[in-house]
Design an enzyme around this catalytic site. Sequence first.
Site, PDB file in Angstrom:
ATOM      1  N   SER A  35      -1.385  -6.654  -5.083  1.00 45.06           N
ATOM      2  CA  SER A  35      -0.868  -7.798  -5.838  1.00 45.06           C
ATOM      3  C   SER A  35      -0.340  -7.350  -7.204  1.00 45.06           C
ATOM      4  CB  SER A  35      -1.968  -8.838  -6.021  1.00 45.06           C
ATOM      5  OG  SER A  35      -3.090  -8.230  -6.616  1.00 45.06           O
ATOM      6  N   GLU A  36      -1.058  -6.396  -7.833  1.00 45.63           N
ATOM      7  CA  GLU A  36      -0.633  -5.910  -9.147  1.00 45.63           C
ATOM      8  C   GLU A  36       0.651  -5.085  -9.010  1.00 45.63           C
ATOM      9  OE1 GLU A  36      -1.393  -6.714 -11.990  1.00 45.63           O
ATOM     10  OE2 GLU A  36      -0.584  -5.119 -13.255  1.00 45.63           O
ATOM     11  N   TYR A  37       0.710  -4.293  -7.947  1.00 47.20           N
ATOM     12  CA  TYR A  37       1.915  -3.500  -7.680  1.00 47.20           C
ATOM     13  C   TYR A  37       3.117  -4.434  -7.502  1.00 47.20           C
ATOM     14  CZ  TYR A  37       5.101  -0.268  -5.319  1.00 47.20           C
ATOM     15  OH  TYR A  37       6.188   0.476  -4.971  1.00 47.20           O
ATOM     16  N   ASP A  38       2.908  -5.480  -6.713  1.00 48.49           N
ATOM     17  CA  ASP A  38       3.988  -6.448  -6.479  1.00 48.49           C
ATOM     18  C   ASP A  38       4.433  -7.112  -7.784  1.00 48.49           C
ATOM     19  OD1 ASP A  38       3.857  -5.846  -3.836  1.00 48.49           O
ATOM     20  OD2 ASP A  38       2.680  -7.602  -3.264  1.00 48.49           O
ATOM     21  N   ASP A 118       4.934  14.204  15.771  1.00 45.38           N
ATOM     22  CA  ASP A 118       5.914  13.856  16.789  1.00 45.38           C
ATOM     23  C   ASP A 118       6.833  12.784  16.213  1.00 45.38           C
ATOM     24  OD1 ASP A 118       7.111  14.075  19.186  1.00 45.38           O
ATOM     25  OD2 ASP A 118       5.659  12.889  20.295  1.00 45.38           O
ATOM     26  N   GLU A 174       9.187  15.661   8.470  1.00 48.30           N
ATOM     27  CA  GLU A 174       9.250  14.834   9.676  1.00 48.30           C
ATOM     28  C   GLU A 174       9.087  13.367   9.295  1.00 48.30           C
ATOM     29  OE1 GLU A 174       9.606  16.906  12.284  1.00 48.30           O
ATOM     30  OE2 GLU A 174       9.097  15.757  14.085  1.00 48.30           O
ATOM     31  N   TYR A 224       6.303  13.228   6.151  1.00 51.05           N
ATOM     32  CA  TYR A 224       5.512  14.373   5.668  1.00 51.05           C
ATOM     33  C   TYR A 224       6.441  15.563   5.555  1.00 51.05           C
ATOM     34  CZ  TYR A 224       1.423  11.729   7.248  1.00 51.05           C
ATOM     35  OH  TYR A 224       0.467  10.769   7.440  1.00 51.05           O
ATOM     36  N   LYS A 315       1.183  23.677  21.653  1.00 47.32           N
ATOM     37  CA  LYS A 315       1.260  22.312  22.156  1.00 47.32           C
ATOM     38  C   LYS A 315      -0.072  21.864  22.729  1.00 47.32           C
ATOM     39  CE  LYS A 315       5.624  21.146  21.672  1.00 47.32           C
ATOM     40  NZ  LYS A 315       6.346  20.563  22.770  1.00 47.32           N
ATOM     41  N   CYS A 409     -10.057 -13.763  46.923  1.00 43.31           N
ATOM     42  CA  CYS A 409     -10.755 -12.603  46.355  1.00 43.31           C
ATOM     43  C   CYS A 409     -10.997 -11.552  47.431  1.00 43.31           C
ATOM     44  CB  CYS A 409     -12.075 -13.071  45.752  1.00 43.31           C
ATOM     45  SG  CYS A 409     -13.132 -11.705  45.227  1.00 43.31           S
ATOM     46  N   CYS A 412     -15.029 -11.465  48.084  1.00 47.33           N
ATOM     47  CA  CYS A 412     -15.801 -12.545  48.705  1.00 47.33           C
ATOM     48  C   CYS A 412     -14.933 -13.565  49.434  1.00 47.33           C
ATOM     49  CB  CYS A 412     -16.652 -13.262  47.660  1.00 47.33           C
ATOM     50  SG  CYS A 412     -15.693 -14.280  46.527  1.00 47.33           S
ATOM     51  N   CYS A 427     -11.400 -14.601  40.299  1.00 47.85           N
ATOM     52  CA  CYS A 427     -12.008 -15.042  41.551  1.00 47.85           C
ATOM     53  C   CYS A 427     -12.826 -16.278  41.210  1.00 47.85           C
ATOM     54  CB  CYS A 427     -12.913 -13.942  42.094  1.00 47.85           C
ATOM     55  SG  CYS A 427     -14.112 -14.543  43.295  1.00 47.85           S
ATOM     56  N   CYS A 433     -19.744 -14.479  44.655  1.00 46.87           N
ATOM     57  CA  CYS A 433     -19.023 -13.216  44.698  1.00 46.87           C
ATOM     58  C   CYS A 433     -19.922 -12.060  44.245  1.00 46.87           C
ATOM     59  CB  CYS A 433     -17.784 -13.280  43.810  1.00 46.87           C
ATOM     60  SG  CYS A 433     -16.804 -11.775  43.891  1.00 46.87           S
TER      61      CYS A 433
HETATM   62  C1  9MJ Z   1       6.217  19.245  12.567  1.00 45.96           C
HETATM   63  N1  9MJ Z   1       7.023  18.722  13.469  1.00 45.96           N
HETATM   64  O1  9MJ Z   1       5.187  18.660  12.225  1.00 45.96           O
HETATM   65  C2  9MJ Z   1       7.693  22.265  11.482  1.00 45.96           C
HETATM   66  N2  9MJ Z   1       6.579  20.511  11.990  1.00 45.96           N
HETATM   67  O2  9MJ Z   1       8.674  24.248  10.612  1.00 45.96           O
HETATM   68  C3  9MJ Z   1       5.858  21.252  11.086  1.00 45.96           C
HETATM   69  N3  9MJ Z   1       7.720  21.160  12.224  1.00 45.96           N
HETATM   70  C4  9MJ Z   1       8.750  23.223  11.420  1.00 45.96           C
HETATM   71  N4  9MJ Z   1       6.555  22.323  10.774  1.00 45.96           N
HETATM   72  C5  9MJ Z   1       9.819  24.969  10.790  1.00 45.96           C
HETATM   73  N5  9MJ Z   1       4.634  20.897  10.610  1.00 45.96           N
HETATM   74  C6  9MJ Z   1      10.588  24.347  11.716  1.00 45.96           C
HETATM   75  C7  9MJ Z   1       9.888  23.219  12.124  1.00 45.96           C
END
Ligand code: 9MJ
Length: 670
Positions: A35-38, A118, A174, A224, A315, A409, A412, A427, A433
Amino acid sequence: MSSKQIQQRLNALRDEINAHNYLYYVLDNPEIPDSEYDRLLGELSDLEQQYPEFITADSPTQRVGSTPLDSFAEVKHEIPMLSLGNAFSDQDMEDFDRRVREAVNKDNVDYAAEPKLDGLAISLLYKDGILVRAATRGDGRTGEDVTLNIRTIEAIPLKLRGQDFPPVIEVRGEVVMPKAGFAKLNQQQLEKGDKPFVNPRNAAAGSLRQLDPKITATRPLSFYCYGVGLVEGIALPKKHSQVMEKLKSWGLKINSESQVVKGSKGCLAYYTKLAAKRNNLPDEIDGIVYKVDDVEDQNILGFVSRAPRWAIARKFPAQEEMTKLLAIDIQVGRTGALTPVARLQPVFVGGVTVSNATLHNQDEIDRLDARIGDYVIVRRAGDVIPQIVSVVQSRREGKPRRFHLPATCPVCGSETARFGDEAVTFCTGGLYCEAQRKEAIKHFASRRAMNIDGLGDKLVEQLVDEGLIHTIADLYHLDVERLIRLDRMAEKSAKNLINSLEKSKSTTLARFVFALGIHSIGETTAQTLANHFLSLDNIMSADEEQLLAVPDIGPIVAENVITFFKQEHNLEVVEQLLSAGIIWPKIEKKSAAQQPLAGKIFVVTGTLETMGRNEAKAALQELGAKVSGSVSKKTDYVVVGENPGSKASKAEELGITLLDEKAFTELLAQ
Ligand code: 9MJ
């Protein structure tokens, strides 16, 4: 205010807002409430509206541009944006570490380990600390200019913090859609009648591909950073992990799970740790990225084709795979819910072999348009039950038949039914049942129902499993001799249970009706039915019209009562219970003297101090009054508690008598 004072105030507000953004997004440690930020943002926005000549492009109010684009311009990456080589096993990781050690001629190498997000790789170009361009990775050499969309992401600073940043720096990272935001967005999509997104990555990509940044601004995106591209003017630290800390100090968000680990052993330990945490992380990750921490060593290692030799992506096992839907079976749960279960060609997904997945209900089958013989995408995220995400329509062969939950069912043979607009098919066999029996018996024995002391859930399971009882009526045929043959049943407990059963036979009509476990009939409704119909026979023979005439009984309850007493098996069980000797005091129709409020219509609004709203209703009904949910000309009295709604004012307008809590309790006492 002088022009100088206005500019000073504007700058102070912008700095303060940016500082709070940093605390919130980067340090994950907000200092002030939303609220303060707003309020701060509101003040800045108002002042800028008054003095538009002082608006700057990096002002926190300027994230959302107003004009949609026709298309995205091309951006050439001066330093290509690389992809990563993959590792799928511990062996792959050990091989990677060996190659690195051999190339840099060291016995032990430190790696910066980061969750592999991802999402979508993005390049952010800052000149003199100001975000001037954002581009997608594209094919690594040429991407698309998505600056206007990227500016709407609050986790990305429009202006870097501090003073010691290079005059030119390209930050790479990403863009992701956090899981919580993804779930909310899909909920909204469904409510609007739009198609839900298949996964957070697709949702993030779709959000960045919008030509109108106003749409992107409504999407819950985050960012990030994980590296740098072009840097001019100032040399960065010599370790990747230190570069990340620098970026953090300039207001960019880095992943708090990142950590420097030692050698392949350290990499494997980090993998195990993060794999276990994966499902509790706020963002979808599909593996771990390991980077040689020493930048000089990175330079020695260099690149092969399009991937660096100093980094690798380990992976996690895929969480989505394609397989064939072989059949759909039906499970009947304890509540009688029929759940369609997909039988699948076994497939390795999310680290286990999956051969079944829930299809939830008929609506879900229809939404997916899943037919037997189809190829489907199966998703298993961590410990979550495998789900069917979609049907691969292009793989459909011939005309596979649609699936419909059956009208009876499979356990039963009783009719199945859907209630109101609920998605679940039930059912109606209830007490008969087998699938529902244990739960029904537990409910029957519970304290607020027949109150059978000593008959706990465990014992009910045991009795059913051992075949000593099949229905609730069988309870009353148990004897000490048979009970003591059960495991862990002493003679004393057996005798006590028989006594409790005997005692439970004296009950009330309301308790008995509640104990039968009719769908959606709780204690209050059972009481209402008993008060209104006075006898079990009357309840059992009531038709829809008669049921709907009872205050507080709607079409769903009416349908449930009728369906329950239409089932031959339920009638048999009731008959057996009565022959076992269950009795209750006869309910007399109350005389006029006992119903002083007969014919009067009451409405209760607001919070009462001395009793709950339901209690107040019950007390009024007991005295013969009708309790309605809305105020009309027909209303006689409105009981007004604390914080009443519009009902009180409407009653006043109509000139209806208002009773405060004191007047109301006095009326009841009379
Ligand atoms: C992802 N997708 O989280 C790299 N990545 O570094 C991280 N992708 C990346 N690093 C060099 N944490 C090419 C891609």
